[in-house]
Design a protein around this motif. Sequence first.
Motif, PDB file in Angstrom:
ATOM      1  N   ASN A  52       0.827  -1.207   0.000  1.00 28.35           N
ATOM      2  CA  ASN A  52       0.000   0.000   0.000  1.00 28.35           C
ATOM      3  C   ASN A  52       0.865   1.262   0.000  1.00 28.35           C
ATOM      4  O   ASN A  52       0.611   2.203  -0.751  1.00 28.35           O
ATOM      5  N   CYS A 100     -10.796   5.222 -10.542  1.00 31.52           N
ATOM      6  CA  CYS A 100      -9.978   4.529  -9.544  1.00 31.52           C
ATOM      7  C   CYS A 100     -10.773   4.200  -8.289  1.00 31.52           C
ATOM      8  O   CYS A 100     -10.497   3.194  -7.630  1.00 31.52           O
ATOM      9  N   GLU A 103     -12.340   1.009  -9.239  1.00 32.14           N
ATOM     10  CA  GLU A 103     -11.393  -0.106  -9.103  1.00 32.14           C
ATOM     11  C   GLU A 103     -11.197  -0.483  -7.637  1.00 32.14           C
ATOM     12  O   GLU A 103     -11.116  -1.654  -7.294  1.00 32.14           O
ATOM     13  N   ARG A 104     -11.136   0.507  -6.782  1.00 29.87           N
ATOM     14  CA  ARG A 104     -10.973   0.260  -5.346  1.00 29.87           C
ATOM     15  C   ARG A 104     -12.156  -0.520  -4.789  1.00 29.87           C
ATOM     16  O   ARG A 104     -11.991  -1.377  -3.917  1.00 29.87           O
ATOM     17  N   GLN A 106     -13.760  -2.889  -5.786  1.00 26.62           N
ATOM     18  CA  GLN A 106     -13.615  -4.332  -5.929  1.00 26.62           C
ATOM     19  C   GLN A 106     -13.080  -4.964  -4.642  1.00 26.62           C
ATOM     20  O   GLN A 106     -13.343  -6.122  -4.356  1.00 26.62           O
ATOM     21  N   PHE A 107     -12.308  -4.175  -3.881  1.00 24.86           N
ATOM     22  CA  PHE A 107     -11.672  -4.673  -2.657  1.00 24.86           C
ATOM     23  C   PHE A 107     -12.200  -3.944  -1.418  1.00 24.86           C
ATOM     24  O   PHE A 107     -11.527  -3.907  -0.390  1.00 24.86           O
ATOM     25  N   MET A 112      -6.357  -4.629   0.526  1.00 23.07           N
ATOM     26  CA  MET A 112      -5.818  -4.356  -0.804  1.00 23.07           C
ATOM     27  C   MET A 112      -6.416  -3.105  -1.440  1.00 23.07           C
ATOM     28  O   MET A 112      -5.901  -2.609  -2.444  1.00 23.07           O
ATOM     29  N   ALA A 116      -4.971  -0.893  -4.650  1.00 28.24           N
ATOM     30  CA  ALA A 116      -5.706  -0.918  -5.914  1.00 28.24           C
ATOM     31  C   ALA A 116      -5.984   0.494  -6.402  1.00 28.24           C
ATOM     32  O   ALA A 116      -5.775   0.809  -7.576  1.00 28.24           O
ATOM     33  N   GLN A 117      -6.410   1.349  -5.499  1.00 25.75           N
ATOM     34  CA  GLN A 117      -6.721   2.720  -5.888  1.00 25.75           C
ATOM     35  C   GLN A 117      -5.452   3.489  -6.264  1.00 25.75           C
ATOM     36  O   GLN A 117      -5.410   4.149  -7.296  1.00 25.75           O
ATOM     37  N   CYS A 120      -4.051   2.272  -9.595  1.00 24.27           N
ATOM     38  CA  CYS A 120      -4.872   2.794 -10.688  1.00 24.27           C
ATOM     39  C   CYS A 120      -4.527   4.258 -10.963  1.00 24.27           C
ATOM     40  O   CYS A 120      -4.325   4.660 -12.108  1.00 24.27           O
TER      41      CYS A 120
END
Length: 140
Positions: A52, A100, A103-104, A106-107, A112, A116-117, A120
């Motif tokens: 992270n 983004c 995308e974040r 998703q988790f 995570m 992920a963010q 992205c």
Amino acid sequence: MQKFFFAIGSTTTIFTLLLTIRSFGIVAPQLSTLQVAQQPNCKDPQTQVEINNCAGIEYQNADRKLNQAYQKLIPKLSAARRQKLILAQRAWITFRDANCEFERSQFEGGTMAPAAQAGCMAQLTKTRTKQLEEYIESAF
């Protein structure tokens, strides 16, 4: 009921402490200026916290380069094109942030999600920086 009053009391104590600190001129550092005690090994991160942190560092570096390219491009443009770039950049930032965040999601709630963010945002920012650099090369 005791837990409720304990929670209220704890919250009030923290709030009072924060007000006291603020009244003495002590200001908590901003999150963006916090320093990690030991820099993570971004070549081989071993924990999710390191992953992270490294993703965040990658995004910060990409964002710095994007801002440098943007500042180089602005003076090369006519006033009309400059306004169009400003509008485009604002729209791009809105897109980047929303994309983004998607995308974040998703988790969501997982460890995570921050990586992920940030990953992205770093990737989209690098792509946008390349576009701005191409505009710099062709601007006249």
